[in-house]
Structure formats: structure tokens, C-alpha cells
Design a protein around this motif. Structure first.
Motif, PDB file in Angstrom:
ATOM      1  N   ASN A  64      17.575   0.161 -28.031  1.00  0.00           N
ATOM      2  CA  ASN A  64      17.865  -1.254 -27.723  1.00  0.00           C
ATOM      3  C   ASN A  64      16.762  -1.821 -26.846  1.00  0.00           C
ATOM      4  O   ASN A  64      16.259  -2.928 -27.069  1.00  0.00           O
ATOM      5  CB  ASN A  64      19.186  -1.394 -26.957  1.00  0.00           C
ATOM      6  CG  ASN A  64      20.389  -1.155 -27.843  1.00  0.00           C
ATOM      7  OD1 ASN A  64      20.247  -0.928 -29.026  1.00  0.00           O
ATOM      8  ND2 ASN A  64      21.573  -1.216 -27.253  1.00  0.00           N
ATOM      9  N   ASP A  97      27.015  -9.046 -32.334  1.00  0.00           N
ATOM     10  CA  ASP A  97      26.004 -10.069 -32.046  1.00  0.00           C
ATOM     11  C   ASP A  97      26.652 -11.365 -31.569  1.00  0.00           C
ATOM     12  O   ASP A  97      25.964 -12.291 -31.158  1.00  0.00           O
ATOM     13  CB  ASP A  97      25.147 -10.326 -33.298  1.00  0.00           C
ATOM     14  CG  ASP A  97      25.987 -10.741 -34.503  1.00  0.00           C
ATOM     15  OD1 ASP A  97      27.146 -10.276 -34.612  1.00  0.00           O
ATOM     16  OD2 ASP A  97      25.499 -11.529 -35.334  1.00  0.00           O
ATOM     17  N   VAL A 104      25.017  -7.780 -37.324  1.00  0.00           N
ATOM     18  CA  VAL A 104      23.960  -8.803 -37.270  1.00  0.00           C
ATOM     19  C   VAL A 104      24.230  -9.798 -38.399  1.00  0.00           C
ATOM     20  O   VAL A 104      25.006  -9.495 -39.314  1.00  0.00           O
ATOM     21  CB  VAL A 104      22.543  -8.196 -37.433  1.00  0.00           C
ATOM     22  CG1 VAL A 104      22.164  -7.313 -36.268  1.00  0.00           C
ATOM     23  CG2 VAL A 104      22.422  -7.411 -38.728  1.00  0.00           C
ATOM     24  N   SER A 105      23.553 -10.948 -38.370  1.00  0.00           N
ATOM     25  CA  SER A 105      23.880 -12.000 -39.338  1.00  0.00           C
ATOM     26  C   SER A 105      23.568 -11.573 -40.778  1.00  0.00           C
ATOM     27  O   SER A 105      22.738 -10.697 -41.005  1.00  0.00           O
ATOM     28  CB  SER A 105      23.082 -13.264 -39.008  1.00  0.00           C
ATOM     29  OG  SER A 105      21.723 -13.047 -39.329  1.00  0.00           O
TER      30      SER A 105
END
Ligand code: PMP
Ligand code: GLU
Length: 404
Positions: A21, A43, A379-380
Motif C-alpha cells: 500500500n 475504496d 476499486v472502481s
């Protein structure tokens, strides 16, 4: 200077997930367009009603020390949650709140492990379990599960590893990193074995809300009265309420073990952040729509990632039913050469993928899953599509190369 580090600290491998990260943040700061599939965190931002409750707590002066094990209203809210969601009857004295599930998990091990005691870890499993066990002087005993069993452990394999020194089994369903949601049958068998051989059960249920495709999370503590008494149930707010940075988690268990954890925590850190605790009450008592929306979004992203993976020759995975990870089998890529470097293991695969495709994933090795890498779909959809395009290109190039 000739003073040395302690054997315990000298032997710890720092968390790979947290290191990755930090690396992603650093590379992005240098201007690289990294897609981070390594982070094990939602997220989404923390829901507004929870943030507002924290603001209120600050304005109302809730900024002092609290009881070590947490404010009574939060412990009561946790009891109510466990009763409503899992049918588990606990009182406030059965609950301790700490600095993330991580802290209470460590304290649970601290409370029950003496040097040399063995802790059975069905694997693949979260990379902190073995390190935490060693930090307590315990001995991790790894029991591998099989991909053809959907990474659900086999009770005969577990039973074969039980010895006089077995003090606990540490289980995690929904599972990080496999995404497996263990069946009632497996949980019942583990509970029966624990009763027969008399050892503790630590059940990490942090991903309890993240289940898909009609799968159901079941707590092992519900198997019997005995199972409830010998289970230290771990959960928290990081995943379900997108509160990773707040550091809020809890354990539920027998009063004796919770009191021991309380005593330990009273010297180690004291109470967790008072403001986060008030936010936690709102998280559990307030509207739950944001949780449902997040889980729905994770469900769609899971479908998307799986459909992309199915189109990429050279990599495969089993369908995860929970959490927000896919454990990707990259065995076919191992032994091949990429940019002059031999892909000797999942660690090298992850390194090359980051360097040449700017996608960060976590190698399976630290999770006791060699030959795999872990992808997060928190995540998107747009980023998932781009990440999978890059992975397809990378794996395509790797598969064109011969083995070294
Ligand atoms: N257990 C598992 C399986 C995890 O993946 C994590 C990481 N979030 C934790 C516990 C610790 O969570 P927390 O942020 O509450 O410390
Ligand atoms: N548990 C998450 C993960 O597996 C967060 C990082 C950590 O605490 O290890 O990625």
C-alpha cells in the motif's frame, strides 16, 4: 553499538500488504499511473452519518479516556448486532473494543498462548496470523486446503495436525485471500473437533457483510453452546463501514478471556480512539443502506473481474463467494522469462507486473498460497477494466516466452 534487537522483533517480517500500500502511494507521488489491486480496503469513503456522529462527539467533548474495553453504548450496540445478525447472546462484559480487528486479534492470541503452544492455521490465510502467533511465542501449524475443495479446509487434515500442544485454531470465513465462504458442515466439524480435543477457536469474521451469489456467512460460535464459549469472535468496522483509518474493531468471547485481553490492552494502548467509538455506535445503530450499496457494488465488480479473468489464457481462479479478493492462479507463468528475468515465483510475478504494467497485486507466498497472487476488486469498475487490460497484455507477453 552492540545492543541487539529482541529475538521476537528481529524475526518479524513486516506486513507485505501494508508495505505494498505504501509503495503504491510512493510511486503515484512520483507521477506513475499505478492501479492498486493490492490494498485490502474499500475504496468508498466512510458514510456521512458516521462522520457526522464523530464530529458531534468532538463538539460535545467526548475527547477523554474511556473504559479500556470501550464505551458502554458501543459494547451494547455490538451485543445487539451480534444478537440480531447471528443470534448470539452476549453481554457487555463479553465484549472488548480495540484499535482495529488487528489489535483485538493479537490480544486474543496474547491471552491464550504460552511459548511453544501451537495454533492451527487453515491456509491460505491472512498473512498476519502466523506472524502474530510467533510474536506471542506460539508455533503456527499450517493446514493447507485444496483448490478443488474451493479452499475449504478438510477436517481430516486439521485433525491430523492436532497435538498435545494445540491451543487454538484460527479461522476466517469469508476468507482473505481466497474469498471462500465456509459451509456449515465444515464449521460444525471444526467446532466438534475443538470440543473433543479441548482447544480455543478464534473466528475472524471481519468480512461478514461481504457475501455474494446467495452465499451466507455463518459464525462458528452459533454451532453450539460449547462452541460459543470457546470461540473468540473477531470483527470490526474497517470493511463493512469503510472505516479502515478509524482503527475500530472488537472481540466477543467468554468473560475470562475478554478480561485478560482488557488487562493486556490497559497497559499496551488503553482505550481505542474515543471519537471513533462514538462513530462506531452510529455505524451499528444508524441506517444500513450504505453498507448494502457497497456490497452490491462489490458484487458487480466481482462479476466484472471474473469475466475478464476468464478471457485471459494462462491465468485462472475459483469463484470467490465473499470478501473482496480473487486469488489468481499464475502457476503457468512461473518458470517463463519476461524482460530477461525468470519468473521464479509469485513474488517476482508481482514485481514485474508492477514495474512493467503498473498494476499492484499481492504475492500469494505470505498467505501460504505460492503460485498465486491476490487481486482486490474494491476499486472502481473503470479501474478494474484498465487493470485487467494491462494484466491481459502482460500475461499474453509472458505466455509467448518459453520456460527458462
Ligand atoms: N482480519 C482480516 C482477515 C483482514 O483482512 C484484516 C485487514 N483489514 C483484519 C483482520 C484487520 O482489520 P482492521 O482494519 O480492523 O484491523
Ligand atoms: N487486511 C487488509 C489486507 O489484507 C489490509 C492490510 C493489512 O492490514 O494487512 O490487505
Amino acid at each position: 553499538m552492540s545492543v541487539s534487537l529482541s529475538k521476537v522483533c528481529g524475526g518479524i517480517t513486516a506486513s507485505t500488504t501494508l508495505r505494498l500500500n505504501a509503495l503504491v502511494v510512493e510511486l503515484r507521488a512520483q507521477g506513475q499511473d499505478i492501479i492498486g489491486l493490492a490494498a485490502g480496503e474499500p475504496d468508498f469513503d466512510t458514510p456521512a452519518n458516521i462522520v457526522a456522529a464523530a464530529n458531534r462527539a468532538m463538539e460535545e467533548g467526548q475527547t477523554h479516556y474511556t473504559a479500556v474495553s470501550g464505551i458502554p453504548s458501543l459494547r451494547q450496540a455490538i451485543c445487539d448486532h451480534l444478537l440480531k445478525e447471528k443470534g448470539l447472546p452476549y453481554e457487555k462484559s463479553n465484549i472488548i473494543v480495540g484499535t482495529g480487528a488487528k489489535q483485538v486479534l493479537y490480544e486474543a492470541l496474547r491471552a491464550i498462548i504460552d511459548p511453544g503452544d501451537e495454533v492451527i492455521l487453515p491456509a491460505p490465510c491472512w498473512l498476519s496470523y502466523a506472524e502474530m502467533t510467533c510474536m506471542c511465542g506460539g508455533v503456527p501449524v499450517i493446514v493447507d486446503s485444496r483448490v478443488e475443495d474451493g479452499f475449504e479446509p478438510d477436517i481430516a487434515d486439521i485433525a491430523a495436525k492436532v497435538t498435545e500442544k494445540t491451543k487454538a485454531i484460527l479461522i476466517n470465513s469469508p476468507n482473505n485471500p481466497t474469498g471462500a465462504v465456509w459451509s456449515e458442515k465444515t464449521l460444525r466439524q471444526i467446532a466438534e473437533l475443538a470440543e473433543e480435543k479441548d482447544f480455543w477457536i478464534i473466528s475472524d469474521e471481519i468480512y461478514e457483510k461481504m457475501v455474494y451469489d446467495g452465499s451466507r456467512h455463518i459464525s462458528i460460535a452459533t454451532m453450539s453452546d460449547d462452541a460459543r464459549k470457546r470461540t473468540i469472535l473477531i470483527s470490526g468496522f474497517s470493511k463493512a463501514y469503510a472505516m479502515t483509518g478509524w482503527r475500530l474493531g472488537y472481540a466477543a468471547g467468554d468473560k475470562s478471556v475478554i478480561a485478560a485481553m482488557d488487562a493486556y490492552q490497559s497497559h499496551a494502548t488503553g482505550n481505542t480512539n474515543s471519537i471513533a467509538q462514538f462513530a462506531g455506535v452510529e455505524a451499528l445503530k444508524g441506517p444500513q443502506e450504505s453498507v448494502e450499496k457497497m456490497v452490491e457494488a462489490f458484487g458487480q465488480r466481482r462479476e466484472l473481474m471474473l469475466s475478464c479473468i476468464r478471457q485471459i489464457p494462462g491465468i485462472t481462479c475459483i469463484e470467490p463467494k465473499g470478501a473482496f479478493y480473487v486469488l489468481l492462479d499464475i502457476e503457468d507463468c512461473i518458470g517463463r522469462v519476461y524482460e530477461g528475468k525468470v519468473i521464479t515465483d509469485d513474488g517476482v510475478f508481482a514485481e514485474l507486473l508492477l514495474q512493467y504494467a503498473q498494476v499492484s497485486v499481492v504475492p500469494g507466498g505470505p498467505f501460504f498460497a505460492p503460485g498465486y497472487v491476490r487481486l482486490s476488486y474494491a476499486v472502481s469498475e473503470e479501474r478494474i477494466l484498465e487493470a485487467m487490460r494491462r494484466i491481459a497484455q502482460f500475461v499474453g507477453d509472458v505466455m509467448k516466452q518459453k520456460s527458462a
